[in-house]
Design a protein around this motif. Structure first.
Motif, PDB file in Angstrom:
ATOM      1  N   ASP A 574       0.951  -1.342   0.025  1.00  0.00           N
ATOM      2  CA  ASP A 574       0.060  -0.108   0.019  1.00  0.00           C
ATOM      3  C   ASP A 574       0.876   1.343   0.084  1.00  0.00           C
ATOM      4  N   PRO A 575       0.781   1.916  -1.339  1.00  0.00           N
ATOM      5  CA  PRO A 575       1.769   3.063  -1.144  1.00  0.00           C
ATOM      6  C   PRO A 575       1.258   4.287  -0.343  1.00  0.00           C
ATOM      7  N   LEU A 576      -0.051   4.325   0.035  1.00  0.00           N
ATOM      8  CA  LEU A 576      -0.640   5.302   0.652  1.00  0.00           C
ATOM      9  C   LEU A 576      -1.189   4.915   2.207  1.00  0.00           C
ATOM     10  N   ALA A 577      -0.104   4.279   2.776  1.00  0.00           N
ATOM     11  CA  ALA A 577      -0.350   3.533   4.152  1.00  0.00           C
ATOM     12  C   ALA A 577       0.100   4.922   5.033  1.00  0.00           C
ATOM     13  N   ARG A 578      -0.699   4.926   5.987  1.00  0.00           N
ATOM     14  CA  ARG A 578      -0.331   6.182   7.085  1.00  0.00           C
ATOM     15  C   ARG A 578       1.082   6.291   7.407  1.00  0.00           C
ATOM     16  N   GLU A 579       1.458   7.840   7.427  1.00  0.00           N
ATOM     17  CA  GLU A 579       2.634   8.019   7.706  1.00  0.00           C
ATOM     18  C   GLU A 579       3.837   7.479   6.898  1.00  0.00           C
ATOM     19  N   GLN A 580       3.361   7.447   5.738  1.00  0.00           N
ATOM     20  CA  GLN A 580       4.413   7.119   4.516  1.00  0.00           C
ATOM     21  C   GLN A 580       5.267   5.818   5.136  1.00  0.00           C
ATOM     22  N   LEU A 581       4.187   4.755   5.335  1.00  0.00           N
ATOM     23  CA  LEU A 581       4.903   3.484   5.786  1.00  0.00           C
ATOM     24  C   LEU A 581       5.744   2.893   4.765  1.00  0.00           C
ATOM     25  N   PRO A 609      16.090   4.750  -3.592  1.00  0.00           N
ATOM     26  CA  PRO A 609      15.597   6.180  -3.756  1.00  0.00           C
ATOM     27  C   PRO A 609      14.673   6.422  -4.902  1.00  0.00           C
ATOM     28  N   LYS A 610      14.303   5.479  -5.992  1.00  0.00           N
ATOM     29  CA  LYS A 610      13.565   5.770  -6.993  1.00  0.00           C
ATOM     30  C   LYS A 610      12.267   5.317  -6.512  1.00  0.00           C
ATOM     31  N   LEU A 611      12.025   4.327  -5.691  1.00  0.00           N
ATOM     32  CA  LEU A 611      10.751   3.703  -5.305  1.00  0.00           C
ATOM     33  C   LEU A 611      10.284   4.935  -4.219  1.00  0.00           C
ATOM     34  N   ASP A 617       5.076  11.672  -2.735  1.00  0.00           N
ATOM     35  CA  ASP A 617       3.859  12.554  -2.983  1.00  0.00           C
ATOM     36  C   ASP A 617       2.372  11.795  -3.037  1.00  0.00           C
ATOM     37  N   THR A 618       1.748  11.439  -1.931  1.00  0.00           N
ATOM     38  CA  THR A 618       0.714  10.804  -2.064  1.00  0.00           C
ATOM     39  C   THR A 618      -0.586  11.432  -2.479  1.00  0.00           C
ATOM     40  N   GLU A 619      -0.719  12.643  -2.473  1.00  0.00           N
ATOM     41  CA  GLU A 619      -1.817  13.517  -3.229  1.00  0.00           C
ATOM     42  C   GLU A 619      -1.809  13.267  -4.786  1.00  0.00           C
ATOM     43  N   ASP A 620      -0.414  13.369  -5.217  1.00  0.00           N
ATOM     44  CA  ASP A 620      -0.504  13.169  -6.674  1.00  0.00           C
ATOM     45  C   ASP A 620      -0.632  11.773  -7.090  1.00  0.00           C
ATOM     46  N   LEU A 621      -0.104  10.702  -6.289  1.00  0.00           N
ATOM     47  CA  LEU A 621      -0.568   9.284  -6.624  1.00  0.00           C
ATOM     48  C   LEU A 621      -2.265   9.009  -6.554  1.00  0.00           C
ATOM     49  N   ARG A 622      -2.864   9.827  -5.708  1.00  0.00           N
ATOM     50  CA  ARG A 622      -4.323   9.611  -5.808  1.00  0.00           C
ATOM     51  C   ARG A 622      -4.841  10.249  -7.133  1.00  0.00           C
ATOM     52  N   CYS A 626      -4.282   4.332 -11.951  1.00  0.00           N
ATOM     53  CA  CYS A 626      -3.612   3.252 -11.998  1.00  0.00           C
ATOM     54  C   CYS A 626      -2.377   3.103 -11.094  1.00  0.00           C
ATOM     55  N   TYR A 627      -2.227   3.969 -10.103  1.00  0.00           N
ATOM     56  CA  TYR A 627      -1.164   4.005  -9.260  1.00  0.00           C
ATOM     57  C   TYR A 627      -1.037   2.457  -8.437  1.00  0.00           C
ATOM     58  N   GLN A 628      -1.859   1.914  -8.069  1.00  0.00           N
ATOM     59  CA  GLN A 628      -1.715   0.606  -7.460  1.00  0.00           C
ATOM     60  C   GLN A 628      -0.930  -0.348  -8.408  1.00  0.00           C
ATOM     61  N   GLU A 629      -1.547  -0.435  -9.638  1.00  0.00           N
ATOM     62  CA  GLU A 629      -0.984  -1.493 -10.503  1.00  0.00           C
ATOM     63  C   GLU A 629       0.405  -1.203 -10.875  1.00  0.00           C
ATOM     64  N   THR A 630       0.628   0.279 -10.733  1.00  0.00           N
ATOM     65  CA  THR A 630       2.096   0.463 -11.266  1.00  0.00           C
ATOM     66  C   THR A 630       2.985   0.240 -10.130  1.00  0.00           C
ATOM     67  N   TRP A 631       2.446   0.441  -8.963  1.00  0.00           N
ATOM     68  CA  TRP A 631       3.215   0.296  -7.855  1.00  0.00           C
ATOM     69  C   TRP A 631       3.793  -1.010  -7.354  1.00  0.00           C
ATOM     70  N   ASP A 632       2.603  -1.977  -7.683  1.00  0.00           N
ATOM     71  CA  ASP A 632       2.712  -3.424  -7.699  1.00  0.00           C
ATOM     72  C   ASP A 632       3.821  -3.901  -8.624  1.00  0.00           C
TER      73      ASP A 632
END
Length: 730
Positions: A574-581, A609-611, A617-622, A626-632
Motif C-alpha cells: 500500500d503506497p498510501l499507508a499512514r505516515e508514509q509507511l 531512492p527511485k521507489l 507525494d501521496t496526493e499526486d498518487l491519488r 492506475c497507481y496501485q497497479e503501477t506500484w505493484d
C-alpha cells in the motif's frame, strides 16, 4: 479639570462628550464602538474622559441608560492615571457616584454593579484607604448592598494583595460582627470573600516572607470565622453554601493554629469528601481544598504530621476514581476542568508520598491487584506520576512494581492498557526494565502498536460479557469516561513511547530492536510503522549499525534475513499507508542491507531512492487511477532484479521456504496475498532446481486451494497476479 498632556493629538471636549452620550445608544454595536474609542482616548488623556463620564453619570441609571458602559470606561481611565494625576477629592467624588448606585438597588451581580465594583477597585489601587473608608460607611446596619460591598473588598484583595493584606484587620473587625445576620442566599459571597482575603495573605507572605502581619487579633478573627464556616455554613443544606465554605476553609487551614486544625480534622475531612458525589466542577474545588488540608496537616514545619496513614486511606480511596474523569471529551469545556482536577489529585498523592512513601506504594500496588477498573486506572496514573518524583524512596520496591505491572498485562480495558503503556515507558526511563521483564514489557508495547478497531470491539464484548457487579454505583459514570479511548490513540501512545525509548535510553536499544525484528513475522499488520521507525532510529543514532545487526544475528528468535526480505517486500503493497509507511520500510531495507549478500547493497542504493520518490507525494498518487497497479509492478521488478543481483543458490532456496511461510499470515481476502503470490511466481522462475520447483507446485493443497487460486502448474504464468492469469500451453 485639566487634561493630561501628551505628544499625540487629543480629541476636543465636545467629541468626547458625544462618545460618552453614545454609550446609551440603542445599538449594541454603537455602544461597543464607543467604549473602545473612549478607552483609546483614556490612555492618552484619562482626566478628560473621567470628567465627561462623571458629568454624564449624574442622575444614575434612571437618567443614563448604560451605566455599565460609563463605569467600565471610568475604571479604565482611573487605572491609566499617573501618580501625580490622582486627586483624592476627585477620586472620592467618583467613588461616591459608584457606591450611590450600588446601594440604591437590591439587585445583585448585574452588569452595571460589576462595572461599579471594578471602578471602586481601580480607585483602591491608587488610594486603598479612601476606597475602603467609602465601603466601610455602608457595612453597618441593615443594608441590601452589604453583599456587594463585601464582594468589592474581595475583588480588591484579588487585584492587589500587597495593599490589601496590611488592612485585613480593619476589614475583619467590621465584617465579623455582621456574619451572624447574613442570609443563606448571601453566604456564598461572604465565604468567597474570606477565600480571597486568605489568598491575599498567602500571596503577601510569598512576596514579603520576612514581614508577618498575622498578629494575635487577626488570628483570633480567623479562628472565629473558621469555626463558623466549619460548624454552621459547611453543614448547610444549600449546596452553593457548602461548596463556597469548603473553598474558604481550604484557604484558611494553613493560617489557623495547629491545635485548632487538629481538632477540626474529624469534621472537615468528611465534609470535603462528601462533595465528590457531585459533578466535575465541584470535584475540582473539593480537591483544591483537600490538597491545602493535606499540605497543612502533613508538611507543616511546626510539628509532626497530624494524620496517620491509616487515617489517610479513606481520602486516597476517594481520590483514585476521580482520576478517571479527567479525559472525557477534549473538545468539551469540561476537559480543562478535568485536567486541572487530575493535576490536583496528583498533588494530593505527592503530598502524602513525601511523608509516607512506602505506605503509599503498598496502597497503590494493592489497588492495582484488585482489578476494579476505576481503582486500577487511578492507581496506575498515580504510580506513573509519582515514580519520577519518589524514585529514591521507592528504589527498593522495583521488584514489587514489576510484578504488579506483569499482573495487569492481560487486562482487557483500553483505558488501563493506555496508562499501563505510559507507566512502562516511565519505568524504562528509571531503569526498571532490566532482564526478562524488560523484553516482556517492550513486547507488550509492540503488540499494542498493532491494535485494530476489530480488536477493540472484541475487548468491549468481552467486558460486557464478564461485567463487574462489585463496582460501586458512583463509579459507573466513570467507566464510560475511561472507555472513550480509541485504538488509534493507544497505538500512537505506544509508537511514540517505543520510539522515545529507542533513541533516548541506551539500555533499551537491545530490547526494542530485537522485539521489533521478532515481531515482524508474527502477524500481517503487527506494529509495521513502529518496526520501521524504531529500526531506522536505532541504525541512524548508532555510529556503527552493524553492531545492532550482529546482536540480531546472535538471537535464535530473530527472523532470518530471507524472512525479513519477503516480509518487507510484501508489506510495501500500500503506497498510501499512514505516515508514509512504504518509505519507512524502504529506509529500513537500506539499513538492513548488511544482513543480505554483499552484492545487493549497491543495487539497493540505486533503486530504493527511485521507489521512495514515487511514493513521496501521496496526493499526486491519488490522481492516478492506475497507481496501485503501477506500484505493484515496480515492487515485482524490484524483487526480481534483487534475485538476479544476488545469484546465490544457497540464499535463494531458503528464500522460497520463507515465502511459503508468509502465506500463513494472510487471509484469502487480504490485499497482500496477491502481491505475495506474484513474488512467489517470480521466485519460481528464477530457480533452476526442477525438483524444488515441482515440490512447490505440488504444494497446492496447503496453499492455493485455501486461497481460491488456480493451480500454478496448469494456468498461471509465473510472476502475474491471479487476477491477470491466462491459460497457456504446458
Amino acid at each position: 479639570m485639566a487634561s493630561s498632556s501628551s505628544g499625540s493629538s487629543i480629541p476636543a471636549l465636545e467629541a468626547v462628550q458625544v462618545l460618552v452620550s453614545s454609550l446609551a445608544d440603542e445599538s449594541p454595536m454603537v455602544r461597543e464602538a464607543s467604549i473602545a474609542s473612549l478607552k483609546d482616548i483614556a490612555a492618552l488623556s484619562p482626566l478628560l474622559v473621567l470628567d465627561c463620564c462623571s458629568a454624564s453619570s449624574r442622575g444614575g441609571r434612571r437618567r443614563f441608560g448604560n451605566m455599565a458602559g460609563v463605569f467600565q470606561v471610568m475604571a479604565y481611565g482611573v487605572r491609566a492615571l499617573d501618580k501625580d494625576e490622582v486627586d483624592p477629592l476627585f477620586m472620592s467624588k467618583i467613588a461616591k457616584i459608584a457606591t450611590a448606585e450600588i446601594i440604591s438597588s437590591k439587585e445583585l451581580n448585574t452588569d452595571w454593579q460589576r462595572a461599579a465594583s471594578g471602578l471602586l477597585v481601580s480607585i483602591g489601587l491608587h488610594l486603598p484607604d479612601l476606597m475602603m473608608e467609602e465601603i466601610f460607611l455602608h457595612l453597618p446596619g441593615p443594608n441590601s448592598a452589604l453583599p456587594a460591598m463585601v464582594q468589592i473588598l474581595a475583588d480588591f484583595a484579588y487585584a492587589d494583595a500587597l495593599q490589601f493584606t496590611p488592612r485585613l484587620k480593619n476589614v475583619l473587625s467590621r465584617v465579623l460582627p455582621i456574619l451572624g445576620s447574613v442570609r443563606d442566599v448571601h453566604r456564598p459571597i461572604f465565604a468567597n470573600a474570606f477565600k480571597c482575603w486568605c489568598q491575599a495573605v498567602w500571596q503577601y507572605s510569598l512576596d514579603i516572607p520576612s514581614h508577618s502581619l498575622l498578629d494575635g487579633d487577626i488570628m483570633s478573627f480567623l479562628n472565629s470565622v473558621f469555626e463558623l464556616l466549619l460548624r454552621v455554613w459547611a453543614a448547610s443544606r444549600d449546596l452553593k453554601v457548602r461548596i463556597s465554605s469548603v473553598e474558604a476553609l481550604g484557604q484558611m487551614v494553613g493560617l489557623i493554629t495547629r491545635t485548632q486544625l487538629k481538632a477540626a480534622l474529624p469534621r472537615l475531612v468528611p465534609t470535603i469528601l462528601e462533595l465528590y458525589k457531585r459533578d466535575q466542577d465541584v470535584a475540582f474545588l473539593a480537591t483544591c481544598s483537600l490538597h491545602n488540608l493535606l499540605h497543612a496537616s502533613l508538611l507543616s514545619e511546626s510539628g509532626p504530621p497530624l494524620l496517620d496513614f491509616e487515617e489517610l486511606t479513606v481520602i486516597l480511596s476517594t481520590l483514585l476514581p476521580v482520576v478517571c474523569i479527567n479525559n472525557d471529551n477534549k473538545e468539551h469545556s469540561d476537559f480543562s476542568v478535568g485536567l486541572k482536577t487530575y493535576n490536583e489529585v496528583q498533588r494530593c498523592f505527592l503530598t502524602v508520598g513525601l511523608v509516607y512513601p512506602e505506605d503509599l506504594f503498598v496502597f497503590l500496588i494493592n489497588k492495582c491487584r484488585l482489578k476494579e477498573e476505576p481503582l486500577t486506572f487511578g492507581a496506575l496514573c498515580v504510580l506513573k506520576h509519582l515514580l519520577p518524583r519518589l524514585s529514591e524512596a521507592w528504589h527498593n520496591k522495583r521488584h514489587n512494581l514489576v510484578e504488579a505491572v506483569q499482573f495487569l498485562l492481560d487486562d482487557q480495558d483500553l483505558g488501563v492498557r493506555k496508562v499501563l503503556s505510559e507507566l512502562i515507558v516511565v519505568m524504562a526511563s528509571h531503569c526498571y526494565l532490566i532482564g526478562p521483564s524488560g523484553e516482556l514489557f517492550v513486547e507488550y508495547l509492540v503488540r499494542h502498536c498493532a491494535l485494530t478497531d476489530k480488536d477493540s470491539n472484541d475487548l468491549e464484548r468481552s467486558k460486557d460479557a464478564s461485567g463487574n457487579p462489585d463496582i460501586p454505583f458512583q463509579y459507573k459514570r466513570l467507566e464510560v469516561k475511561i472507555g472513550t479511548l480509541c485504538p488509534a490513540e493507544l497505538r500512537a501512545i505506544c509508537e511514540k513511547g517505543l520510539l522515545l525509548l529507542t533513541i533516548t535510553i541506551p539500555e533499551m536499544e537491545a530490547y526494542t530492536g530485537a522485539v521489533a525484528m521478532v515481531g515482524l513475522p508474527l502477524h500481517p499488520h503487527i506494529m509495521p510503522l513502529f518496526a520501521w521507525r524504531c529500526i531506522s532510529e536505532l541504525c541512524r543514532h548508532r555510529s556503527n549499525s552493524n553492531t545492532m545487526l550482529a546482536e540480531c544475528k546472535a538471537r535464535a528468535d530473530i527472523p532470518n534475513p530471507e524472512e525479513l526480505f519477503v516480509r518487507l517486500v510484501v508489506l510495501l503493497h500500500d503506497p498510501l499507508a499512514r505516515e508514509q509507511l512504504a518509505s519507512q520500510i524502504l529506509t529500513v531495507l537500506c539499513y538492513l542491507a548488511p544482513l543480505f549478500p554483499k552484492n545487493i547493497n549497491l543495487f539497493w542504493q540505486d533503486e530504493i531512492p527511485k521507489l521512495k520518490a514515487y511514493v513521496s507525494d501521496t496526493e499526486d498518487l491519488r490522481q492516478d487511477p492506475c497507481y496501485q497497479e503501477t506500484w505493484d509492478d515496480m515492487i515485482i521488478n524490484f524483487f526480481a532484479e534483487s534475485l538476479d543481483v544476488i545469484q546465490d543458490s544457497d540464499w535463494v532456496i531458503p528464500l522460497g521456504n520463507a515465502i511459503t511461510k508468509q502465506y500463513g499470515l494472510y487471509t484469502s481476502d487480504d490485499e497482500h496475498s496477491a502481491l505475495l503470490h506474484r513474488c512467489f511466481g517470480v521466485f519460481l522462475q528464477k530457480v533452476n532446481d526442477r525438483a524444488y520447483v515441482r515440490d512447490k507446485i505440488d504444494w497446492d493443497h496447503l496453499l492455493f486451494i485455501p486461497f481460491g487460486l488456480p493451480h500454478p502448474g496448469c494456468s498461471i504464468p509465473l510472476g502475474h497476479s491471479p487476477g491477470k492469469a491466462k491459460r497457456h500451453s504446458g
